[in-house]
Design a protein around this motif. Structure first.
Motif, short mmCIF file in Angstrom:
data_model
loop_
_atom_site.label_atom_id
_atom_site.label_comp_id
_atom_site.label_asym_id
_atom_site.label_seq_id
_atom_site.Cartn_x
_atom_site.Cartn_y
_atom_site.Cartn_z
N ALA A 50 -10.27 39.35 98.37
CA ALA A 50 -10.15 37.91 98.58
C ALA A 50 -9.27 37.63 99.78
O ALA A 50 -8.41 38.44 100.14
N ILE A 51 -9.50 36.46 100.38
CA ILE A 51 -8.72 36.07 101.54
C ILE A 51 -8.43 34.58 101.46
O ILE A 51 -9.30 33.78 101.13
N PHE A 67 -12.55 49.08 102.14
CA PHE A 67 -13.15 47.77 102.39
C PHE A 67 -12.13 46.89 103.11
O PHE A 67 -10.94 46.92 102.80
N THR A 68 -12.63 46.06 104.03
CA THR A 68 -11.77 45.11 104.74
C THR A 68 -12.42 43.74 104.72
O THR A 68 -13.58 43.60 105.13
N ILE A 69 -11.67 42.75 104.28
CA ILE A 69 -12.17 41.37 104.28
C ILE A 69 -11.56 40.63 105.45
O ILE A 69 -10.40 40.81 105.79
N SER A 70 -12.39 39.80 106.09
CA SER A 70 -11.90 39.01 107.21
C SER A 70 -12.55 37.63 107.17
O SER A 70 -13.57 37.44 106.49
N ARG A 71 -11.98 36.71 107.90
CA ARG A 71 -12.42 35.32 107.80
C ARG A 71 -12.41 34.67 109.17
O ARG A 71 -11.47 34.86 109.95
N ASP A 72 -13.45 33.88 109.46
CA ASP A 72 -13.54 33.08 110.68
C ASP A 72 -13.70 31.63 110.24
O ASP A 72 -14.81 31.20 109.92
N ASN A 73 -12.60 30.89 110.19
CA ASN A 73 -12.66 29.52 109.70
C ASN A 73 -13.48 28.61 110.60
O ASN A 73 -14.12 27.67 110.12
N ALA A 74 -13.49 28.88 111.88
CA ALA A 74 -14.27 28.05 112.80
C ALA A 74 -15.76 28.16 112.52
O ALA A 74 -16.52 27.20 112.73
N ARG A 75 -16.17 29.33 112.03
CA ARG A 75 -17.59 29.55 111.74
C ARG A 75 -17.90 29.50 110.25
O ARG A 75 -19.02 29.76 109.83
N ASN A 76 -16.87 29.20 109.43
CA ASN A 76 -17.06 29.13 107.97
C ASN A 76 -17.68 30.41 107.43
O ASN A 76 -18.56 30.38 106.57
N THR A 77 -17.21 31.53 107.93
CA THR A 77 -17.79 32.82 107.56
C THR A 77 -16.71 33.79 107.10
O THR A 77 -15.64 33.86 107.71
N VAL A 78 -17.01 34.52 106.06
CA VAL A 78 -16.16 35.60 105.59
C VAL A 78 -16.99 36.87 105.58
O VAL A 78 -18.14 36.87 105.14
N SER A 79 -16.41 37.95 106.06
CA SER A 79 -17.11 39.23 106.12
C SER A 79 -16.39 40.26 105.26
O SER A 79 -15.17 40.18 105.07
N LEU A 80 -17.15 41.21 104.76
CA LEU A 80 -16.61 42.33 104.01
C LEU A 80 -17.15 43.60 104.64
O LEU A 80 -18.33 43.91 104.49
N GLN A 81 -16.29 44.31 105.36
CA GLN A 81 -16.67 45.57 105.95
C GLN A 81 -16.44 46.66 104.92
O GLN A 81 -15.31 46.83 104.44
N MET A 82 -17.49 47.39 104.57
CA MET A 82 -17.41 48.41 103.53
C MET A 82 -17.69 49.78 104.13
O MET A 82 -18.79 50.01 104.65
N ASN A 83 -16.70 50.65 104.10
CA ASN A 83 -16.83 52.00 104.62
C ASN A 83 -16.70 53.02 103.50
O ASN A 83 -16.22 52.70 102.41
N SER A 84 -17.10 54.24 103.78
CA SER A 84 -16.99 55.33 102.82
C SER A 84 -17.55 54.93 101.46
O SER A 84 -16.94 55.15 100.41
N LEU A 85 -18.72 54.36 101.48
CA LEU A 85 -19.34 53.89 100.24
C LEU A 85 -19.71 55.07 99.35
O LEU A 85 -20.06 56.16 99.83
#
Length: 123
Positions: A50-51, A67-85
């Motif tokens: 969560a962010i 996993f890394t969560i990030s957020r771009d408020n200007a674009r109303n977008t949240v991303s979840l980068q998932m590695n080593s699945l």
């Protein structure tokens, strides 16, 4: 009303990576938190990450360092980068929005939910 749409799910082999995206539309919400939850067949919905509006983040222990969560408020977008699945990450992943800062980590605190996107990790 707020609409959340997830994208980026798919199938990958163990050790691979995927990036999920969640785009919010509709009512503009400030001081909101966005989280990712997941649910595997037969199991309860599980917190992933969560962010908060200004960037505070929490990750579940099971995904820390992967996993890394990030957020771009200007674009109303949240991303979840998932590695080593790994196969245990296989689930439907849901994006959710809470009308509070924090961010909270329990499903009942989230008001708006996306439809989910399937992530399948094969061994």
């Amino acid at each position: 009303q707020v609409q959340l749409v997830e994208s980026g799910g798919g199938s990958v082999q163990a050790g691979g990576s995927l990036t999920l995206s969640c785009t919010a539309s509709g009512r503009t919400v400030v001081s909101s938190s966005i989280a990712w939850f997941r649910q595997a067949p037969g199991l309860e919905r599980e917190f992933v990450a969560a962010i908060g509006w200004n960037g505070p983040r929490y990750n579940a222990d099971s995904v820390k360092g992967r996993f890394t969560i990030s957020r771009d408020n200007a674009r109303n977008t949240v991303s979840l980068q998932m590695n080593s699945l790994n196969p245990e990450d296989t689930a439907v992943y849901y994006c959710a929005l809470a009308l509070m800062a924090g961010p909270p980590t329990t499903p009942r605190q989230y008001v708006y939910w996306g439809q989910g996107t399937q992530v399948t990790v094969s061994s």
